[in-house]
Design an enzyme around this catalytic site. Structure first.
Site, PDB file in Angstrom:
ATOM      1  N   HIS A 123      41.582  44.157  43.408  1.00 57.35           N
ATOM      2  CA  HIS A 123      40.886  43.257  44.321  1.00 57.35           C
ATOM      3  C   HIS A 123      39.374  43.489  44.319  1.00 57.35           C
ATOM      4  CE1 HIS A 123      40.606  40.380  47.498  1.00 57.35           C
ATOM      5  NE2 HIS A 123      40.047  41.242  48.335  1.00 57.35           N
ATOM      6  N   ASP A 148      45.355  42.588  40.990  1.00 56.52           N
ATOM      7  CA  ASP A 148      45.019  42.445  42.409  1.00 56.52           C
ATOM      8  C   ASP A 148      46.299  42.381  43.237  1.00 56.52           C
ATOM      9  OD1 ASP A 148      44.039  41.705  44.912  1.00 56.52           O
ATOM     10  OD2 ASP A 148      42.561  40.323  44.088  1.00 56.52           O
ATOM     11  N   SER A 189      36.785  37.157  48.250  1.00 58.22           N
ATOM     12  CA  SER A 189      37.932  37.373  49.125  1.00 58.22           C
ATOM     13  C   SER A 189      37.900  36.394  50.313  1.00 58.22           C
ATOM     14  CB  SER A 189      37.976  38.835  49.580  1.00 58.22           C
ATOM     15  OG  SER A 189      39.217  39.151  50.163  1.00 58.22           O
TER      16      SER A 189
END
Length: 276
Positions: free
Chosen positions: A250, A222, A97
Site C-alpha cells: 500500500h 497491496d 489512498s
C-alpha cells in the site's frame, strides 16, 4: 506553510513550493497521514522545476481539527477552496489512498475545476468496503475494528499500519518509524471520523465524472486496497492507464521508491512510463 480558511471556518494547512514553477502538481495525502508522506516526490518535482502544492486534510497534519466535516463532499470542497484561494489552473491532481477517493469526489462534485490530469495512487476507491452489489474491498466489520482501535489504542493502530501494512518490500525500521510518527501527528478525532467516511462512502458514481487523462498506480501486493479496486477504477475511468508495481504494497510512494518515482514522474511529464 500558511492557512486557507474554508467556508465552515476550518483552517486548512497549505504548502506551496516554488510558486513560480512551470506547472502545478497538487498533492493530497491519505489516511492517517499528512502531506509529509510525499517528501521523496516533492524534492524530485522541485528539481524538475514544478510548482508543488500540498495540503493537510482537516484533522490531519497542521490543519484544524473540527468535530465534523469529514465527508468526502466536504473534504473535496476544502480542496476546491484551496484551489480558488491560490488561483490554481491547469494543474495535475494527485491523490493517495483515501486522498485518491477524495480527489475522485472532487472530479464529481467540483466538476474537476482546474484539473488537467489526474493521478491515483493506491486509491481507496470507488468503495473501500463491501456493500450490496459491490463484493470488493474490506468488510465493514474489519473497518469497525480499526475504528475501535483508534478509539482505544491509536498508538498501536499507527504502529501496525506503518510496520505491518504499508510495505511489501524490506524497509528500514527508521522509515517505518517515520511513517508511524506522521500517523501519530494526526488528531484522534480526524483519524476516527475519516475512517468512518472510508467505511461508509460510496464513490461509484465518481468514476464516470473523470474526463481528463488519468494514470492509476497500484502495488500488486497491496493488502489495504485490493487489486480489484484498481481494476475497477481503470474500467470506470475512460481512457485511464493502470500501472502495477509487482513488489509494492500500500505504501507505494516508498516501497519501490526508484521504480515508483520513475513511473510517477513520467506520468506527471506526460511520458509513457516504463514499469521494469
Amino acid at each position: 506553510m500558511f492557512f486557507v480558511e474554508v467556508s465552515d471556518g476550518v483552517k486548512v494547512a497549505v504548502y506551496d513550493y516554488n510558486p513560480k514553477g512551470k506547472q502545478t502538481v497538487l498533492l493530497v495525502h491519505g489516511w492517517p497521514l499528512s502531506h509529509k508522506m510525499y517528501e521523496y516526490q516533492i524534492n524530485c518535482l522541485l528539481d524538475l522545476g514544478y510548482r508543488v502544492t500540498a495540503l493537510d486534510l482537516r484533522g490531519f497534519g497542521a490543519s484544524d481539527t473540527p468535530a465534523g466535516g469529514y465527508s468526502y463532499d466536504r473534504m473535496a470542497n476544502d480542496i476546491y477552496e484551496v484551489v480558488c484561494a491560490l488561483d490554481l489552473k491547469d494543474f495535475i491532481l494527485v491523490g493517495f489512498s483515501m486522498g485518491g477517493a477524495i480527489v475522485l469526489r472532487y472530479m464529481n462534485c467540483c466538476r474537476g475545476y482546474g484539473v488537467k490530469k489526474l493521478i491515483l495512487l493506491s486509491a481507496a476507491a470507488p468503495s473501500w468496503t463491501r456493500r450490496e452489489g459491490f463484493p470488493y474491498g474490506l468488510t465493514r466489520e474489519y473497518v469497525d475494528q480499526l475504528i475501535c482501535q483508534a478509539r482505544t489504542d491509536r498508538a498501536k493502530l499507527a504502529w501496525t499500519f506503518s510496520h505491518k501494512q504499508l510495505f511489501a518490500s524490506a524497509q528500514s525500521e527508521q522509515i517505518k518509524d517515520w511513517f508511524q510518527d506522521i500517523a501519530m501527528e494526526a488528531s484522534g478525532v480526524g483519524t476516527i471520523k475519516a475512517a468512518c467516511s472510508l467505511r461508509d462512502e460510496d464513490g461509484r458514481a465518481d468514476l464516470a465524472c473523470v474526463n481528463v487523462p488519468t494514470v492509476i498506480i497500484h502495488g500488486a501486493k497491496d493488502t489495504v486496497v485490493s487489486n480489484d479496486l484498481a481494476m475497477i477504477q481503470q474500467k470506470g475511468i475512460k481512457g485511464s492507464k493502470l500501472y502495477n508495481l509487482a513488489n509494492s504494497g500500500h505504501g507505494i510512494v516508498y516501497d519501490e521508491l526508484e521504480k515508483f518515482n520513475r513511473i510517477f514522474l513520467g506520468a506527471v511529464k506526460g511520458e509513457v512510463p516504463t514499469v521494469s
